[in-house]
Scaffold this active site. Structure first.
Site, short mmCIF file in Angstrom:
data_model
loop_
_atom_site.label_atom_id
_atom_site.label_comp_id
_atom_site.label_asym_id
_atom_site.label_seq_id
_atom_site.Cartn_x
_atom_site.Cartn_y
_atom_site.Cartn_z
N LYS A 34 43.90 19.76 56.20
CA LYS A 34 44.98 19.27 55.34
C LYS A 34 46.02 18.46 56.09
O LYS A 34 46.80 17.74 55.49
CB LYS A 34 45.62 20.41 54.56
N THR A 42 45.47 27.21 66.40
CA THR A 42 44.68 27.18 67.64
C THR A 42 45.40 26.42 68.75
O THR A 42 45.52 26.90 69.87
CB THR A 42 43.30 26.56 67.36
N ALA A 45 48.08 28.35 70.72
CA ALA A 45 47.78 29.60 71.42
C ALA A 45 48.12 29.42 72.90
O ALA A 45 47.76 28.42 73.51
CB ALA A 45 46.32 29.96 71.24
N GLY A 48 45.67 33.26 75.72
CA GLY A 48 44.28 33.02 76.06
C GLY A 48 43.30 33.77 75.19
O GLY A 48 43.61 34.15 74.07
N GLU A 114 47.60 41.28 79.15
CA GLU A 114 48.60 41.29 78.07
C GLU A 114 48.75 42.70 77.52
O GLU A 114 47.96 43.60 77.85
CB GLU A 114 48.19 40.31 76.96
N HIS A 242 55.03 38.93 66.34
CA HIS A 242 55.02 38.83 67.80
C HIS A 242 56.40 39.22 68.30
O HIS A 242 57.41 38.74 67.77
CB HIS A 242 54.66 37.41 68.24
N ARG A 289 51.68 45.43 70.46
CA ARG A 289 52.66 44.60 69.77
C ARG A 289 53.44 45.28 68.66
O ARG A 289 54.62 45.03 68.48
CB ARG A 289 51.92 43.45 69.13
N HIS A 350 53.45 36.35 63.05
CA HIS A 350 52.58 35.66 64.02
C HIS A 350 51.13 35.61 63.60
O HIS A 350 50.46 34.60 63.79
CB HIS A 350 52.73 36.42 65.35
N GLU A 374 41.21 33.32 61.49
CA GLU A 374 42.31 34.17 61.04
C GLU A 374 42.27 34.47 59.55
O GLU A 374 42.79 35.50 59.10
CB GLU A 374 43.65 33.52 61.42
N ARG A 385 46.11 43.90 65.63
CA ARG A 385 45.24 43.14 66.53
C ARG A 385 45.70 43.26 67.99
O ARG A 385 46.88 43.11 68.30
CB ARG A 385 45.25 41.67 66.14
N LEU A 391 41.26 34.60 69.06
CA LEU A 391 40.40 33.46 69.40
C LEU A 391 38.98 33.96 69.61
O LEU A 391 38.01 33.30 69.23
CB LEU A 391 40.93 32.75 70.65
P1 FAD Z 1 43.78 27.44 62.69
O1 FAD Z 1 43.64 27.04 64.10
O2 FAD Z 1 45.12 27.86 62.22
O3 FAD Z 1 43.32 26.18 61.83
C1 FAD Z 1 43.44 26.20 60.43
C2 FAD Z 1 42.87 24.92 59.89
O4 FAD Z 1 42.73 25.02 58.49
C3 FAD Z 1 43.71 23.68 60.14
O5 FAD Z 1 42.86 22.62 60.50
C4 FAD Z 1 44.34 23.39 58.78
O6 FAD Z 1 44.61 22.02 58.55
C5 FAD Z 1 43.22 23.84 57.88
N1 FAD Z 1 43.61 24.18 56.52
C6 FAD Z 1 44.38 25.21 56.09
N2 FAD Z 1 44.48 25.18 54.76
C7 FAD Z 1 43.76 24.12 54.32
C8 FAD Z 1 43.49 23.56 53.06
N3 FAD Z 1 43.98 24.07 51.94
N4 FAD Z 1 42.72 22.45 52.99
C9 FAD Z 1 42.22 21.87 54.11
N5 FAD Z 1 42.45 22.38 55.35
C10 FAD Z 1 43.21 23.47 55.44
N6 FAD Z 1 45.29 34.26 69.55
C11 FAD Z 1 44.64 34.60 70.68
O7 FAD Z 1 43.55 35.17 70.64
N7 FAD Z 1 45.19 34.29 71.89
C12 FAD Z 1 46.39 33.66 72.01
O8 FAD Z 1 46.84 33.39 73.12
C13 FAD Z 1 47.08 33.31 70.83
N8 FAD Z 1 48.30 32.71 70.89
C14 FAD Z 1 48.89 32.30 69.75
C15 FAD Z 1 50.10 31.59 69.82
C16 FAD Z 1 50.69 31.10 68.66
C17 FAD Z 1 52.00 30.34 68.75
C18 FAD Z 1 50.08 31.34 67.40
C19 FAD Z 1 50.72 30.83 66.14
C20 FAD Z 1 48.90 32.07 67.33
C21 FAD Z 1 48.30 32.54 68.50
N9 FAD Z 1 47.10 33.26 68.44
C22 FAD Z 1 46.47 33.61 69.59
C23 FAD Z 1 46.38 33.40 67.18
C24 FAD Z 1 45.31 32.31 67.13
O9 FAD Z 1 45.80 31.12 67.72
C25 FAD Z 1 44.89 32.01 65.71
O10 FAD Z 1 44.60 33.21 65.03
C26 FAD Z 1 43.64 31.14 65.71
O11 FAD Z 1 43.85 29.98 66.48
C27 FAD Z 1 43.26 30.77 64.29
O12 FAD Z 1 42.23 29.83 64.35
P2 FAD Z 1 41.58 29.35 62.99
O13 FAD Z 1 40.48 28.43 63.38
O14 FAD Z 1 41.26 30.50 62.15
O15 FAD Z 1 42.75 28.55 62.24
C1 SIN Z 2 50.56 35.44 73.38
O1 SIN Z 2 50.26 34.58 74.21
O2 SIN Z 2 51.41 36.30 73.55
C2 SIN Z 2 49.86 35.42 72.08
C3 SIN Z 2 48.58 36.10 72.27
C4 SIN Z 2 47.99 36.44 70.94
O3 SIN Z 2 48.60 36.22 69.89
O4 SIN Z 2 46.89 36.98 70.98
#
Ligand code: FAD
Ligand code: SIN
Length: 519
Positions: A34, A42, A45, A48, A114, A242, A289, A350, A374, A385, A391
Site C-alpha cells: 500500500k 521489517t 527492525a 535482529g 536480548e 516495547h 518485555r 510494538h 506479524e 513474544r 522475523l
Molecule cells: P511488514 O514488514 O510490516 O510489512 C507489511 C507490508 O504489508 C507492507 O509492505 C505494507 O505496505 C503491506 N500492507 C499492509 N496493509 C496492506 C494493504 N491493505 N494493502 C496492501 N499492502 C498492505 N522483530 C524481530 O524479530 N527482531 C527485531 O529486531 C525487531 N525489531 C523491530 C523494531 C521495530 C521498530 C518494529 C516496529 C518492529 C520490530 N520487530 C522486530 C518486529 C518485526 O519487525 C515485524 O514483526 C516484522 O518485520 C513484520 O514483517 P511482515 O512481513 O509481517 O510485515
Molecule cells: C529490539 O531490537 O529491541 C526489538 C526486537 C524485537 O522486537 O524483537
C-alpha cells in the site's frame, strides 16, 4: 481493471518477499503493497533475528526461553518446529544476499543477546538488521522475472462467496478466497485481482494506539479483512509494548531503542537516575518485555512522569558508536550524546502477538488464503513474544506457506464469476477532519483504556466509546467513495474491537494481558 495471477501476495515485508521468492519458480507472482515497497515494520527492525547457530547454544534452550516468555500458552510443537528450522531459513536469507555481522576473524556470526534469552543468539546487522533484510530481499525480488511488485495498491477486501451473492457467516464451513479488491491509490480506481492462492503478509496493527514504534502502514488491514470475511482470528489481547522507545513526543512512529542495548549492558533508571528493576524481577533490565514494560509503566505512574531513562554509558564509547550507529546518530540529532547522557525512554505499542489463525502450513480458516508474518497467529508467541522471534517466525511460516501453496496452485482454477467492485451512488467525502479526528479518538481510547494495564471498567468504557465511533464511521463508509484513509480507519476500528473483545474474554492475567481486576 481485472488482473489474474497464480500467487497473490499482500505485503512486501520479510514475510511477503521471502514467500514470493519461493513460489516464483512455479507461477506468476504479484505483490501488492500500500506504500512504497520498502515501507513496513521489517525495515525498522533493529535487534535482529534469533537462531541457534552454534554448539555453545542449543535448540532446547531457545525453545525453553520462548515457552517461558510466552507464559505457558505457546503451542509447544510450533515452538519446536520454528526453532529447529531457524538455521536453514537463516542460511537462505544469506543466499538471497542478506548480510549479518561477523566476528572479527570473520568465521562466525557475531551474536547479540536480548531480554528473555539465556544465550547470545541474535544475528544482526549493526542496529539496522531489518533494513538490511529488506534491502537484500527486495533486490532478489526485483531481479526475478516471475515477480511483479506493485506499490500504492491498497487491498480492501478478500473476495469470497459473499461477493458472488451467497450468504457467508462464521459458521459457513468452506469459505473460499478468490483474490482481493484493491484500491489503486494513484488512479482511485478499485481493481479486481483474481488469484489461485493469496497470502496475507500485511504486518501489524500498532497504529491502533497513540504511541507506537510501528510505521504508518501498520493498521491491521489483513486482520480486519479476515474478520469481515468471517475467518478465524486469535490472541489479539496480547499486544506487546516495547519498554524502550525514545521519548520524543512529536515523533511518529516512536523511534526504537533496541533491547540489544540492554543486552550489551545498558540499565533502566527512574526519573531520578536510580535503578528500579530489582523491585520487579531478578533478571533486572533483561527480564521479558511484558514484565519490563509494566515495571516502567508503574514507575512512571508512581512518580507522575512521562518518561524514564536508559543508561548506556557503561557500555563504552567505541562499542556504542560502532555497534549502535543508528541510535547514536538519531540521539545526537536530538542533542543527546548517549556516551555521556542517559536516554529518555517510554513504552510504545510494538507488536501484535495474535492475528489470523493459521496451521503449520500457514493456511487460514479460509480456503486458499494463507497468512504469514506479524498478521498471522501461529501459536509461537503464546502470551508474549520473545525478542527477535518475529522475523524468525515470518521466514519460517513464509517457507511453510510457500511449500503448501506450490502444491495447491496445481489443481486450482481462477473464479471468473467474481464481479467488479460497485461504487455507484457514492460521493467523495470532502471532510477529512471526520476521519483524522476519529482516528485520534480511537488511538487515545485504546492507549488509555486498553494499554499495558487494563481493568474491567476501562475495557467497558473503551467498548462503549468504540461503538459510537464504529456507527459513525460505517455511516460515512456507506455513503462515501472509498479512500485509503477511510479504509484504514475502518480496519483500525475492527482491530480495536477485536482486541477489546478478546481482552474482556480473557479471565486471567497471562503474558501481555494484565488487568488489575484479575490480580
Ligand atoms: P511488514 O514488514 O510490516 O510489512 C507489511 C507490508 O504489508 C507492507 O509492505 C505494507 O505496505 C503491506 N500492507 C499492509 N496493509 C496492506 C494493504 N491493505 N494493502 C496492501 N499492502 C498492505 N522483530 C524481530 O524479530 N527482531 C527485531 O529486531 C525487531 N525489531 C523491530 C523494531 C521495530 C521498530 C518494529 C516496529 C518492529 C520490530 N520487530 C522486530 C518486529 C518485526 O519487525 C515485524 O514483526 C516484522 O518485520 C513484520 O514483517 P511482515 O512481513 O509481517 O510485515
Ligand atoms: C529490539 O531490537 O529491541 C526489538 C526486537 C524485537 O522486537 O524483537
Amino acid at each position: 481493471m481485472r488482473y489474474e495471477v497464480d500467487f497473490l501476495v499482500i505485503g512486501s515485508g520479510i514475510a511477503g518477499l521471502s514467500y514470493a521468492l519461493k513460489v516464483a519458480p512455479y507461477g506468476k507472482v504479484c505483490i501488492l503493497c500500500k506504500g512504497e515497497a520498502a515501507e513496513g515494520s521489517t525495515r525498522y527492525a533493529q535487534g535482529g533475528i534469533a537462531a541457534v547457530m552454534y554448539d555453545s547454544d542449543s535448540f532446547d534452550k531457545h525453545i525453553q526461553d520462548t515457552l517461558v516468555a510466552g507464559d505457558g500458552i505457546c503451542d509447544r510443537s510450533v515452538v519446536e518446529m520454528t526453532i529447529r528450522e531457524a538455521p536453514d531459513r537463516i542460511r537462505e536469507l544469506v543466499q538471497y544476499g542478506v548480510n549479518f555481522d561477523k566476528s572479527r576473524a570473520g568465521d562466525r556470526f557475531d551474536l547479540h543477546r536480548e531480554g528473555g534469552h539465556s544465550e547470545f543468539r541474535i544475528l544482526h546487522h549493526k542496529d539496522n538488521t531489518g533494513a538490511e533484510i529488506e534491502r537484500g530481499l527486495l533486490e532478489a525480488v526485483y531481479s526475478h522475472p516471475n515477480i511483479e511488485i506493485k506499490e500504492h495498491q491498497f487491498a480492501i477486501d478478500i473476495i469470497t462467496q459473499h461477493h458472488l451473492g451467497q450468504r457467508v457467516t462464521k459458521h459457513t464451513p468452506d469459505i473460499e478466497c478468490y483474490g482481493v479488491y484493491a484500491l489503486d491509490c494513484k488512479t482511485n480506481q478499485i481493481d479486481t485481482y483474481l488469484a489461485k492462492v493469496t497470502l496475507l503478509a500485511t504486518g501489524g496493527m500498532g497504529n491502533v494506539y497513540t504511541t507506537t514504534t510501528t510505521p504508518i502502514v501498520s493498521t491491521g488491514d489483513g486482520v480486519a479483512m479476515v474478520h469481515r470475511a468471517r475467518g478465524v482470528l486469535a490472541d489479539l489481547e496480547f499486544m506487546q509494548f516495547h519498554p524502550t522507545s525514545l521519548y520524543n513526543p512529536a515523533e511518529k512512529p516512536a523511534f526504537l531503542i533496541t533491547e540489544a542495548m540492554r543486552g550489551a549492558g545498558a540499565i533502566l533508571k527512574d526519573h531520578k537516575g536510580n535503578e528500579f528493576m530489582h523491585k520487579y524481577d531478578k533478571r533486572l533490565s533483561l527480564a521479558p518485555r511484558d514484565i519490563v514494560a509494566r515495571a516502567i509503566d508503574n514507575e512512571m505512574k508512581i512518580a507522575g512522569v512521562d518518561h524514564l531513562y536508559l543508561d548506556a554509558r557503561g557500555i563504552g564509547k567505541d562499542e556504542l558508536i560502532n555497534g549502535f550507529p543508528t541510535i547514536y546518530a538519531k540521539c545526537l540529532e536530538l542533542g543527546i550524546n548517549i556516551t555521556k547522557d542517559m536516554i529518555p525512554i517510554r513504552p510504545a505499542a510494538h507488536y501484535q502477538c495474535g492475528g489470523i489463525k493459521v496451521n503449520r502450513d500457514g493456511e487460514s480458516s479460509i480456503h486458499h488464503l494463507y497468512a504469514a508474518g506479524e498478521c498471522a497467529c501461529t501459536g509461537l508467541h503464546g502470551g508474549n513474544r520473545l525478542a527477535s522471534n518475529s522475523l524468525l517466525e515470518a521466514v519460517v511460516y513464509a517457507h511453510n506457506a510457500a511449500m503448501s501453496a506450490i502444491e495447491r496452485v496445481k489443481s486450482r482454477q481462477l473464479c471468473h464469476q467474481v464481479p467488479d467492485w460497485n461504487a455507484e451512488g457514492m460521493v467523495l467525502n470532502e471532510e477529512m477532519v471526520l476521519i483524522t479526528q476519529t482516528k485520534r479518538e480511537l488511538q487515545e481510547l485504546m492507549w488509555n483504556y486498553v494499554g499495558i494495564v487494563r481493568s474491567d471498567l476501562r475495557l467497558q468504557r473503551a467498548f462503549d466509546r468504540l461503538n459510537l465511533i464504529f456507527r459513525e464511521t460505517e455511516d460515512l463508509y456507506n455513503r462515501s467513495v472509498l479512500t485509503e484513509e477511510l479504509s484504514e480507519l475502518r480496519n483500525l476500528i475492527a482491530c480495536a474491537y477485536l482486541i477489546i473483545k478478546m481482552a474482556r474474554a480473557r479471565r486471567e492475567n497471562v503474558g501481555l494481558h494484565y488487568s488489575i481486576d484479575l490480580v
